[in-house]
Design an enzyme around this catalytic site. Structure first.
Site, short mmCIF file in Angstrom:
data_model
loop_
_atom_site.label_atom_id
_atom_site.label_comp_id
_atom_site.label_asym_id
_atom_site.label_seq_id
_atom_site.Cartn_x
_atom_site.Cartn_y
_atom_site.Cartn_z
N LYS A 278 0.84 -1.20 0.00
CA LYS A 278 0.00 0.00 0.00
C LYS A 278 0.87 1.25 0.00
CE LYS A 278 -3.94 -1.79 2.64
NZ LYS A 278 -4.94 -1.59 1.59
N ARG A 352 -10.24 -11.42 2.00
CA ARG A 352 -11.08 -12.47 1.42
C ARG A 352 -10.36 -13.81 1.45
NH1 ARG A 352 -11.60 -9.10 -3.99
NH2 ARG A 352 -11.48 -7.49 -2.39
N1 BES Z 1 -8.00 -3.64 4.39
C1 BES Z 1 -8.19 -3.27 3.04
C2 BES Z 1 -9.50 -2.52 2.79
C3 BES Z 1 -9.64 -1.19 3.44
C4 BES Z 1 -9.42 -0.05 2.72
C5 BES Z 1 -10.07 -1.06 4.74
C6 BES Z 1 -9.59 1.18 3.30
C7 BES Z 1 -10.23 0.16 5.33
C8 BES Z 1 -10.00 1.30 4.61
C9 BES Z 1 -8.21 -4.51 2.15
O1 BES Z 1 -7.45 -5.57 2.58
C10 BES Z 1 -7.68 -4.09 0.83
O2 BES Z 1 -6.55 -3.72 0.76
N2 BES Z 1 -8.51 -4.17 -0.20
C11 BES Z 1 -8.13 -3.79 -1.51
C12 BES Z 1 -8.71 -4.80 -2.47
C13 BES Z 1 -8.22 -4.64 -3.88
C14 BES Z 1 -6.78 -5.00 -3.96
C15 BES Z 1 -9.06 -5.54 -4.76
C16 BES Z 1 -8.69 -2.40 -1.80
O3 BES Z 1 -9.81 -2.12 -1.37
O4 BES Z 1 -7.98 -1.61 -2.40
ZN ZN Z 2 -5.42 -5.44 1.93
#
Ligand code: BES
Ligand code: ZN
Ligand code: ZN
Length: 503
Positions: A278, A352
């Site tokens: 990230k 997931r």
């Molecule tokens: N933990 C994150 C989602 C999240 C984003 C929670 C913002 C709280 C605030 C999750 O694991 C994630 O990174 N999801 C990705 C999925 C994508 C790679 C398909 C996302 O939402 O960018």
């Molecule tokens: Zn994530």
């Protein structure tokens, strides 16, 4: 804070402060009228002079200078009577309680507002008042030096004049305390920095709650996960030095062989994104990526105290998502507990993956229905903003129950569809399924991925990524983790105990 219920007149109660309420456009009634009279019409005068108008969240503080036993009276506006529901009550009481705390008040007496002029159920009103106070006064200061002049309210007293309502007020106040304290427990966990809350710490906290509340607790270690074949969870965990934990809690309040309600929560104690790392801005918020897991454990704690006649099992797969030397790589293929192979296209879609194994395990245990709670997608924030969690389901009757449960808690949810068309996005050429689609309908493809593992068990998925973090205090919410949807989950368990989901 302690809560107690006393019989008597609020105007006579010797607390440092009492809270009375005022509706917009209405003369004082009930307890407010009694206090007004005891103060020689002081409140009426404020209304006449236009200072107190009863607008929602309006606060007018009076000093009683010895005319009645309480030394302060806070007149709290509830807004228009027809708009004042339990949610309004919960949120305005929270605002009032914080106001009194900032004035150095340490004990507050109030009544089950709403049960009088609004004719609402006294038990529900007492519950909302207690929830509002406990939730609104929450702070997280474990890692800060205590300030010299730090203020705290130690006691909340619900005063009830009518003997006939006393039991209901007592029950409601107690239930409100239990629900709010459970929510605050979940907030504590999600607010905790990730170096203080590793998967091991999370399992320890779950064990402690279980011991305190008489729940059965079992924690699966890496070895057992390997033996079971939880390849999706283990794939996420392999990039971290912290060992993963699979936390299981059982509450047995129902018939011995009756299927248990399953509550499944995402327990990523820190989400760096893994190799699909990230960006730095905002990454610190990912210490709360276990908020779903915290919520289900907290809900179990409240359920154990409220003792509904139902069996409930909580499952929390807990791990960090780190980009260590052993980390899984984009393109890797892992095999979940139910035998399905998954192409890990993006290691940041890790929630997931761990839930795939947890939902497969829920099926293996025969849990039904199942609700999972997860900070799953950034896309849900785009779709619904911060006002509501996303709900996705394969069972409309279950979602109907959850809708009622969430409305009663004042924790909003909104449904997104699981149309077949979206499944195209997560078809893989190298495995049975892949863990991300394109950018379209990201929350829905996340849920469709999960559905492959819960299959036809009645299930609802709650994506709480938009509602978990609170930027600025608002009513019963304070900055930090919201503790949503602890109260909704408990309400769901109570509802299913009263009337099982008809199949
Ligand atoms: N933990 C994150 C989602 C999240 C984003 C929670 C913002 C709280 C605030 C999750 O694991 C994630 O990174 N999801 C990705 C999925 C994508 C790679 C398909 C996302 O939402 O960018
Ligand atoms: Zn994530
Ligand atoms: Zn995550």
């Amino acid at each position: 804070m302690k809560i107690s219920v006393r019989r008597g007149d609020i105007a006579d109660y010797p607390a440092r402060a009492i809270i009375v309420t005022l509706f917009e456009g209405m003369a004082p009634s009930g307890a407010t009228a009694a206090v007004d009279q005891a103060l020689g019409g002081a409140i009426s005068q404020l209304i006449e002079e236009g200072e107190a108008r009863g607008k929602a969240n309006e606060l007018t503080l009076l000093h009683t200078l010895g005319r009645i036993p309480p030394s302060r009276v806070l007149v709290l506006g509830l807004g228009k009577p027809q708009e004042c529901d339990l949610d309004r009550l919960r949120n305005t009481i929270a605002v009032a309680a914080r106001h009194l705390r900032s004035h150095g008040v340490d004990s507050v007496a109030t009544v089950a507002h709403g049960a009088g002029a609004r004719g609402l159920d006294p038990e529900a009103c007492a519950q909302a008042v207690a929830e509002g106070a406990f939730l609104g006064l929450y702070t997280f200061q474990r890692h800060k030096k205590r300030e010299e002049d730090e203020r705290e309210i130690h006691e909340l007293i619900l005063v009830e004049r009518e003997a006939a309502k006393l039991r209901a007020v007592r029950r409601g106040g107690e239930r409100g305390r239990i629900l709010a304290e459970a929510t605050n427990w979940a907030r504590d966990l999600a607010n905790e920095p990730a170096n203080y809350l590793t998967p091991t710490d999370m399992a320890e906290r779950a064990r402690a709650v279980a011991a305190e509340r008489g729940l059965e607790c079992q924690v699966l270690e890496r070895k057992e996960m390997e033996k079971l074949g939880m390849g999706a969870l283990l794939g996420v965990a392999q990039g971290s030095h912290q060992p993963p934990k699979f936390i299981i809690l059982h509450y047995r309040g129902g018939k011995e062989h009756a299927a248990a309600l399953g509550l499944v929560g995402k327990g990523i104690t820190f989400d760096t994104g893994g190799i699909s790392i990230k960006p730095a801005p905002g990454m610190a918020d990912m210490k709360s990526d276990m908020a779903g897991g915290a919520a289900v454990i907290a809900a179990m704690s409240a359920i154990a105290q409220l003792k509904p006649k139902i069996n409930v099992t909580a499952l929390v797969p807990a791990t960090e998502n780190m980009p260590g030397g052993g980390a899984q790589k984009p393109g890797d293929v892992v095999r979940a507990l139910n035998g399905k192979s998954i192409e890990v296209v993006n290691t940041d879609a890790e929630g997931r993956l761990i839930l795939a194994d947890a939902l497969s395990y829920a099926r293996r245990l025969g849990l039904s229905p199942v609700a999972d709670v997860a900070t799953l997608t950034g896309a849900i924030v785009v779709a619904l903003g911060r006002a509501a969690m996303g709900a996705m389901t394969n069972s409309e009757p279950l979602l109907d129950r959850l809708r009622e449960a969430s409305a009663a808690a004042g924790e909003k949810l909104w449904q997104l569809p699981l149309f077949e068309e979206y499944k195209e996005h997560i078809k893989s050429e190298v495995a049975d399924i892949k863990n991300v689609g394109n950018r379209e309908a990201g929350s829905i493809t996340g849920a469709l991925f999960l559905q492959e593992f819960i299959e036809d068990t009645p299930w609802v998925h709650l994506d709480i990524a938009g509602v978990d973090q609170v930027e600025k205090e608002k009513g019963a919410l304070v900055k930090g983790s919201s503790g949503v949807p602890v109260r909704t989950l408990v309400n769901l368990a109570l509802s299913l105990a009263r009337k099982p989901l008809s199949t």
